[in-house]
Design a protein around this motif. Structure first.
Motif, PDB file in Angstrom:
ATOM      1  N   THR A  62      62.937  42.535  27.128  1.00 42.32           N
ATOM      2  CA  THR A  62      61.913  43.447  26.629  1.00 42.32           C
ATOM      3  C   THR A  62      60.901  43.780  27.720  1.00 42.32           C
ATOM      4  O   THR A  62      60.483  44.933  27.860  1.00 42.32           O
ATOM      5  N   THR A  63      60.519  42.787  28.504  1.00 43.76           N
ATOM      6  CA  THR A  63      59.590  43.020  29.609  1.00 43.76           C
ATOM      7  C   THR A  63      60.195  43.974  30.630  1.00 43.76           C
ATOM      8  O   THR A  63      59.526  44.893  31.116  1.00 43.76           O
ATOM      9  N   ALA A  64      61.465  43.772  30.957  1.00 40.86           N
ATOM     10  CA  ALA A  64      62.131  44.657  31.909  1.00 40.86           C
ATOM     11  C   ALA A  64      62.164  46.088  31.384  1.00 40.86           C
ATOM     12  O   ALA A  64      61.907  47.039  32.140  1.00 40.86           O
ATOM     13  N   LEU A  65      62.475  46.265  30.108  1.00 35.57           N
ATOM     14  CA  LEU A  65      62.486  47.611  29.535  1.00 35.57           C
ATOM     15  C   LEU A  65      61.108  48.254  29.623  1.00 35.57           C
ATOM     16  O   LEU A  65      60.971  49.410  30.030  1.00 35.57           O
ATOM     17  N   GLN A  66      60.096  47.503  29.245  1.00 36.91           N
ATOM     18  CA  GLN A  66      58.750  48.075  29.223  1.00 36.91           C
ATOM     19  C   GLN A  66      58.225  48.391  30.616  1.00 36.91           C
ATOM     20  O   GLN A  66      57.454  49.336  30.782  1.00 36.91           O
ATOM     21  N   GLN A  67      58.619  47.628  31.604  1.00 39.44           N
ATOM     22  CA  GLN A  67      58.108  47.855  32.948  1.00 39.44           C
ATOM     23  C   GLN A  67      58.920  48.874  33.748  1.00 39.44           C
ATOM     24  O   GLN A  67      58.390  49.473  34.669  1.00 39.44           O
ATOM     25  N   HIS A  68      60.183  49.074  33.414  1.00 42.22           N
ATOM     26  CA  HIS A  68      61.034  49.906  34.271  1.00 42.22           C
ATOM     27  C   HIS A  68      61.529  51.194  33.618  1.00 42.22           C
ATOM     28  O   HIS A  68      62.156  52.005  34.301  1.00 42.22           O
ATOM     29  N   VAL A  69      61.304  51.374  32.347  1.00 41.17           N
ATOM     30  CA  VAL A  69      61.723  52.601  31.670  1.00 41.17           C
ATOM     31  C   VAL A  69      60.474  53.454  31.434  1.00 41.17           C
ATOM     32  O   VAL A  69      59.474  52.952  30.910  1.00 41.17           O
ATOM     33  N   PRO A  70      60.508  54.721  31.837  1.00 38.80           N
ATOM     34  CA  PRO A  70      59.346  55.591  31.617  1.00 38.80           C
ATOM     35  C   PRO A  70      58.958  55.638  30.136  1.00 38.80           C
ATOM     36  O   PRO A  70      59.821  55.596  29.250  1.00 38.80           O
ATOM     37  N   GLN A  71      57.660  55.732  29.908  1.00 43.06           N
ATOM     38  CA  GLN A  71      57.118  55.688  28.545  1.00 43.06           C
ATOM     39  C   GLN A  71      57.789  56.705  27.626  1.00 43.06           C
ATOM     40  O   GLN A  71      58.092  56.404  26.484  1.00 43.06           O
ATOM     41  N   GLY A  72      58.048  57.901  28.118  1.00 44.88           N
ATOM     42  CA  GLY A  72      58.647  58.949  27.293  1.00 44.88           C
ATOM     43  C   GLY A  72      60.093  58.684  26.908  1.00 44.88           C
ATOM     44  O   GLY A  72      60.606  59.274  25.962  1.00 44.88           O
ATOM     45  N   GLU A  73      60.770  57.814  27.622  1.00 47.64           N
ATOM     46  CA  GLU A  73      62.179  57.514  27.345  1.00 47.64           C
ATOM     47  C   GLU A  73      62.384  56.154  26.692  1.00 47.64           C
ATOM     48  O   GLU A  73      63.506  55.822  26.306  1.00 47.64           O
ATOM     49  N   LEU A  74      61.322  55.380  26.558  1.00 45.73           N
ATOM     50  CA  LEU A  74      61.437  54.022  26.051  1.00 45.73           C
ATOM     51  C   LEU A  74      61.940  53.979  24.609  1.00 45.73           C
ATOM     52  O   LEU A  74      62.799  53.168  24.265  1.00 45.73           O
ATOM     53  N   GLY A  75      61.457  54.859  23.769  1.00 47.86           N
ATOM     54  CA  GLY A  75      61.890  54.874  22.367  1.00 47.86           C
ATOM     55  C   GLY A  75      63.373  55.181  22.228  1.00 47.86           C
ATOM     56  O   GLY A  75      64.089  54.523  21.476  1.00 47.86           O
ATOM     57  N   ARG A  76      63.841  56.191  22.958  1.00 49.01           N
ATOM     58  CA  ARG A  76      65.249  56.570  22.897  1.00 49.01           C
ATOM     59  C   ARG A  76      66.140  55.448  23.414  1.00 49.01           C
ATOM     60  O   ARG A  76      67.148  55.105  22.794  1.00 49.01           O
ATOM     61  N   LEU A  77      65.755  54.841  24.536  1.00 52.00           N
ATOM     62  CA  LEU A  77      66.555  53.759  25.091  1.00 52.00           C
ATOM     63  C   LEU A  77      66.568  52.547  24.157  1.00 52.00           C
ATOM     64  O   LEU A  77      67.613  51.917  23.967  1.00 52.00           O
ATOM     65  N   SER A  78      65.438  52.241  23.545  1.00 45.62           N
ATOM     66  CA  SER A  78      65.386  51.132  22.592  1.00 45.62           C
ATOM     67  C   SER A  78      66.274  51.396  21.387  1.00 45.62           C
ATOM     68  O   SER A  78      66.927  50.484  20.873  1.00 45.62           O
ATOM     69  N   ALA A  79      66.330  52.638  20.949  1.00 40.00           N
ATOM     70  CA  ALA A  79      67.189  52.990  19.818  1.00 40.00           C
ATOM     71  C   ALA A  79      68.663  52.820  20.185  1.00 40.00           C
ATOM     72  O   ALA A  79      69.441  52.241  19.414  1.00 40.00           O
ATOM     73  N   PHE A  80      69.056  53.306  21.358  1.00 43.11           N
ATOM     74  CA  PHE A  80      70.441  53.115  21.802  1.00 43.11           C
ATOM     75  C   PHE A  80      70.773  51.642  21.964  1.00 43.11           C
ATOM     76  O   PHE A  80      71.866  51.191  21.618  1.00 43.11           O
ATOM     77  N   ASN A  81      69.831  50.882  22.482  1.00 43.47           N
ATOM     78  CA  ASN A  81      70.021  49.438  22.639  1.00 43.47           C
ATOM     79  C   ASN A  81      70.249  48.779  21.277  1.00 43.47           C
ATOM     80  O   ASN A  81      71.155  47.953  21.118  1.00 43.47           O
TER      81      ASN A  81
END
Length: 159
Positions: free
Chosen positions: A70-89
């Motif tokens: 979760t920390t890696a996602l929050q620090q390395h994925v741009p804010q605008g793409e975080l929701g979409r990537l979390s959904a795919f995950n």
């Protein structure tokens, strides 16, 4: 056994509050290895206290892996793409569960329970080892400053 795993999750929270690893993805993958411990303990026919200890260790590893991921996602994925990537995950995680149940049921129909447990433990360890062979995994590191400034690129990574 579930209670021991839950206690391990709580202990993992304490570990995560005290330690902040630099190589986030390496920790996330390696911390998944203890998930094989209860499978091996049951597959080996160990007494209940050993199975409980294995479940406790698995809970610690699971919590550390989740926090590092979760920390890696929050620090390395741009804010605008975080929701979409979390959904795919989440979709990927949820699709894997029924597939795992199906494959385990097919294996249980072919082999005895202990063999299936040990084979599943082997798959857990093998998948972690193979993932640790991916070079890019070692490039995803904790950024200096855990706050939103690090996510926006205002802080530079620590050495």
């Amino acid at each position: 056994v579930q209670g021991a795993c839950a206690a391990g999750l709580l202990a993992g929270t304490v570990v995560c509050l005290r330690r902040r690893p630099y190589r986030l993805m390496v920790v996330a993958v390696a911390a998944g290895v203890p998930l094989a411990a209860p499978l091996l303990a049951m597959g080996a026919g160990l007494p209940l206290p050993w199975v409980l200890l294995a479940a406790l260790l698995a809970g610690v590893g699971l919590d550390v892996a989740i926090v590092a991921w979760t920390t890696a996602l929050q620090q390395h994925v741009p804010q605008g793409e975080l929701g979409r990537l979390s959904a795919f995950n989440s979709v990927g995680e949820r699709l894997a569960i029924p597939l795992g149940y199906l494959l385990t049921a097919l294996a249980a129909g072919t082999w005895d329970s202990r063999t299936v447990l040990v084979a599943c433990a082997g798959l857990v360890v093998a998948s972690a080892v193979l993932n640790l062979c991916v070079r890019d995994l070692y490039r995803i590191n904790r950024r200096a400053g855990d706050g939103a400034g690090a996510r926006r690129g205002r802080s530079r990574p620590s050495a």
